[in-house]
Design an enzyme around this catalytic site. Structure first.
Site, PDB file in Angstrom:
ATOM      1  N   HIS A 204       0.799  -1.234   0.000  1.00 55.32           N
ATOM      2  CA  HIS A 204       0.000   0.000   0.000  1.00 55.32           C
ATOM      3  C   HIS A 204       0.830   1.282   0.000  1.00 55.32           C
ATOM      4  O   HIS A 204       0.275   2.361  -0.183  1.00 55.32           O
ATOM      5  CB  HIS A 204      -0.926   0.033   1.221  1.00 55.32           C
TER       6      HIS A 204
HETATM    7  C1  UD1 Z   1      -1.780   5.855   5.399  1.00 53.59           C
HETATM    8  C2  UD1 Z   1      -0.477   6.413   5.966  1.00 53.59           C
HETATM    9  C3  UD1 Z   1       0.558   5.318   6.079  1.00 53.59           C
HETATM   10  C4  UD1 Z   1       0.006   4.062   6.754  1.00 53.59           C
HETATM   11  C5  UD1 Z   1      -1.258   3.617   6.019  1.00 53.59           C
HETATM   12  C6  UD1 Z   1      -1.884   2.392   6.604  1.00 53.59           C
HETATM   13  C7  UD1 Z   1      -0.111   8.772   5.433  1.00 53.59           C
HETATM   14  C8  UD1 Z   1       0.641   9.732   4.608  1.00 53.59           C
HETATM   15  N1  UD1 Z   1       0.053   7.473   5.133  1.00 53.59           N
HETATM   16  O1  UD1 Z   1      -1.600   5.612   4.032  1.00 53.59           O
HETATM   17  O2  UD1 Z   1       1.637   5.817   6.851  1.00 53.59           O
HETATM   18  O3  UD1 Z   1       0.980   3.028   6.730  1.00 53.59           O
HETATM   19  O4  UD1 Z   1      -2.198   4.689   6.077  1.00 53.59           O
HETATM   20  O5  UD1 Z   1      -2.907   1.890   5.760  1.00 53.59           O
HETATM   21  O6  UD1 Z   1      -0.827   9.158   6.318  1.00 53.59           O
HETATM   22  N2  UD1 Z   1      -8.776   4.902   0.787  1.00 53.59           N
HETATM   23  C9  UD1 Z   1     -10.019   4.334   0.606  1.00 53.59           C
HETATM   24  N3  UD1 Z   1     -10.711   3.917   1.717  1.00 53.59           N
HETATM   25  C10 UD1 Z   1     -10.216   4.059   2.975  1.00 53.59           C
HETATM   26  C11 UD1 Z   1      -8.956   4.649   3.127  1.00 53.59           C
HETATM   27  C12 UD1 Z   1      -8.241   5.060   2.028  1.00 53.59           C
HETATM   28  O7  UD1 Z   1     -10.511   4.188  -0.506  1.00 53.59           O
HETATM   29  O8  UD1 Z   1     -10.879   3.668   3.942  1.00 53.59           O
HETATM   30  C13 UD1 Z   1      -8.019   5.368  -0.388  1.00 53.59           C
HETATM   31  C14 UD1 Z   1      -8.076   6.865  -0.521  1.00 53.59           C
HETATM   32  O9  UD1 Z   1      -9.073   7.215  -1.391  1.00 53.59           O
HETATM   33  C15 UD1 Z   1      -6.717   7.256  -1.036  1.00 53.59           C
HETATM   34  C16 UD1 Z   1      -5.836   6.105  -0.695  1.00 53.59           C
HETATM   35  O10 UD1 Z   1      -6.659   5.033  -0.218  1.00 53.59           O
HETATM   36  O11 UD1 Z   1      -6.772   7.388  -2.423  1.00 53.59           O
HETATM   37  C17 UD1 Z   1      -4.787   6.447   0.304  1.00 53.59           C
HETATM   38  O12 UD1 Z   1      -5.322   6.956   1.483  1.00 53.59           O
HETATM   39  P1  UD1 Z   1      -4.374   7.701   2.569  1.00 53.59           P
HETATM   40  O13 UD1 Z   1      -5.229   8.450   3.469  1.00 53.59           O
HETATM   41  O14 UD1 Z   1      -3.211   8.361   1.905  1.00 53.59           O
HETATM   42  O15 UD1 Z   1      -3.818   6.532   3.419  1.00 53.59           O
HETATM   43  P2  UD1 Z   1      -2.878   5.299   3.131  1.00 53.59           P
HETATM   44  O16 UD1 Z   1      -2.366   5.130   1.791  1.00 53.59           O
HETATM   45  O17 UD1 Z   1      -3.626   4.142   3.704  1.00 53.59           O
END
Ligand code: UD1
Length: 350
Positions: A204
């Site tokens: 991820h």
């Molecule tokens: C975040 C953390 C990372 C951690 C990870 C655990 C930051 C910069 N990164 O990254 O340190 O290891 O969480 O998972 O804070 N999304 C969904 N549904 C959800 C959550 C996210 O669809 O419930 C999608 C969002 O639309 C986005 C992507 O996932 O496009 C990334 O979401 P983001 O908030 O950046 O978190 P992580 O990549 O999970």
């Protein structure tokens, strides 16, 4: 004490499970969920499965760019801190929710306690590394999981209020082991899997998912392996795989993200774990399962030094060769404390 805790992403719910349980025995906790993770499989499932009390506030910030996401959190957390005036603001790890919590509290002179302080990848292209460095420099209590973390902080001139407490994730794993009597969760039956007959993978990190050539190399490596691979997919990764039209062979089984007990059941019964997750590298170690880390560096260097974790990056040949040849070290030292880190954190705050 009154403590405002900020969580927002999956690994933070897991860590908070251990600390909230301990904290609420004799203190008042006000739990803020930033809403960074919002799908049930990324959030609610952990509150239900780990018996975490529901948050008092959910800021509902959702997904957006780093600036928009962090800015919205900052505003929401500031409002909570002004209303609640806690003795401590408690943050975990390295996400945007961690950074927003540290910034909001330190500007209001609310003392900040950081659990999992001092970790470094020394790779400033990772958003997590930037979040960690800033959070640590703003914190008043730095609660470290390892000696390495303590010495990383010393190298940056931080030596006051630094405490080696161990890793609260081990507390959670021990709680889960007691809950399941050490038996793998029903997840194996549900997925039709036999013990030690499959590999488990997760992916991820933005360094892997936002760089299509890296992602393709890793997926090609999975396609080249013979063993069944179970792949609980983070929504970020699923979006990229779908958008780019990446094809995976039938032995690579994409499933929805799992809750904690199911994930630990699956990890403990796997022959190998391939991951870019920080938490899963340690969990594989504690469960006695060799790990291949799909990154160029790790914050959890002790697992590599112990001979149970191998950094394989995104090179398909290296990944395939290591899967076929890996033999973990004959012994496993205890790493990252004794499973009583949460109680130690609460005592220190007190
Ligand atoms: C975040 C953390 C990372 C951690 C990870 C655990 C930051 C910069 N990164 O990254 O340190 O290891 O969480 O998972 O804070 N999304 C969904 N549904 C959800 C959550 C996210 O669809 O419930 C999608 C969002 O639309 C986005 C992507 O996932 O496009 C990334 O979401 P983001 O908030 O950046 O978190 P992580 O990549 O999970």
């Amino acid at each position: 004490m009154k403590v405002v805790t900020v969580v927002g992403a999956r690994p933070q719910f897991i860590k908070a499970a251990a600390v909230s349980r301990e904290l609420r025995k004799s203190h008042q906790e006000f739990l803020v969920h930033t809403g960074q993770h919002y799908d049930y499989e990324m959030s609610g499932i952990f509150f239900d499965g780990l018996e975490i009390p529901p948050p008092q506030v959910n800021l509902g910030v959702g997904s957006s760019s780093h600036g928009v996401q962090t800015g919205a959190m900052l505003k929401g957390i500031e409002e909570v801190l002004l209303a609640e005036r806690p003795d401590w603001l408690l943050i975990y790890g390295d996400t945007n929710s961690t950074l927003a919590g540290a910034l909001a509290a330190s500007k209001l002179s609310v003392p900040v306690a950081h659990i999992e302080a001092g970790l470094r990848s020394f790779n400033r292209r990772m958003p997590e590394e930037i979040n960690r460095v800033v959070a640590d420099h703003l914190s008043n209590a730095l609660l470290c999981p390892s000696e390495t973390a303590v010495s990383n902080l010393a190298s940056e001139g931080i030596s006051q209020n630094v405490h080696l407490v161990g890793d609260v994730m081990l507390d959670v794993l021990n709680w889960a082991r007691r809950r399941t009597n050490g038996k793998p969760a029903q997840v194996l039956d549900r997925l039709g899997l036999k013990k030690k007959s499959y590999l488990l993978t997760t992916l991820h990190r933005s360094e892997n998912t936002d760089d299509l050539s890296r992602l393709s190399r890793i997926l090609n490596a999975l396609n080249s392996l013979d063993e069944p691979i179970v792949f609980p997919v983070h929504p970020r990764t699923r979006k990229v795989i779908t958008k780019a039209g990446c094809q995976l062979k039938s032995h690579v089984r994409l499933i929805d993200p799992l809750g904690y007990l199911d994930m630990m059941g699956l990890a403990g019964s796997a022959t190998l774990v391939l991951t870019d997750s920080g938490g899963l590298q340690k969990e594989a170690y504690w469960l006695g399962v060799p790990c291949l880390t799909l990154r160029e560096e790790t914050e959890w260097v002790e697992t590599v030094e112990a001979g149970w974790n191998t950094l394989v990056g995104s090179d398909p040949e290296k990944i395939v060769m290591t899967v076929r040849s890996v033999v973990p070290a004959a012994s496993r030292l205890s790493l990252y404390g004794d499973g009583c880190a949460a109680a130690r954190c609460v005592r220190l705050l007190q």
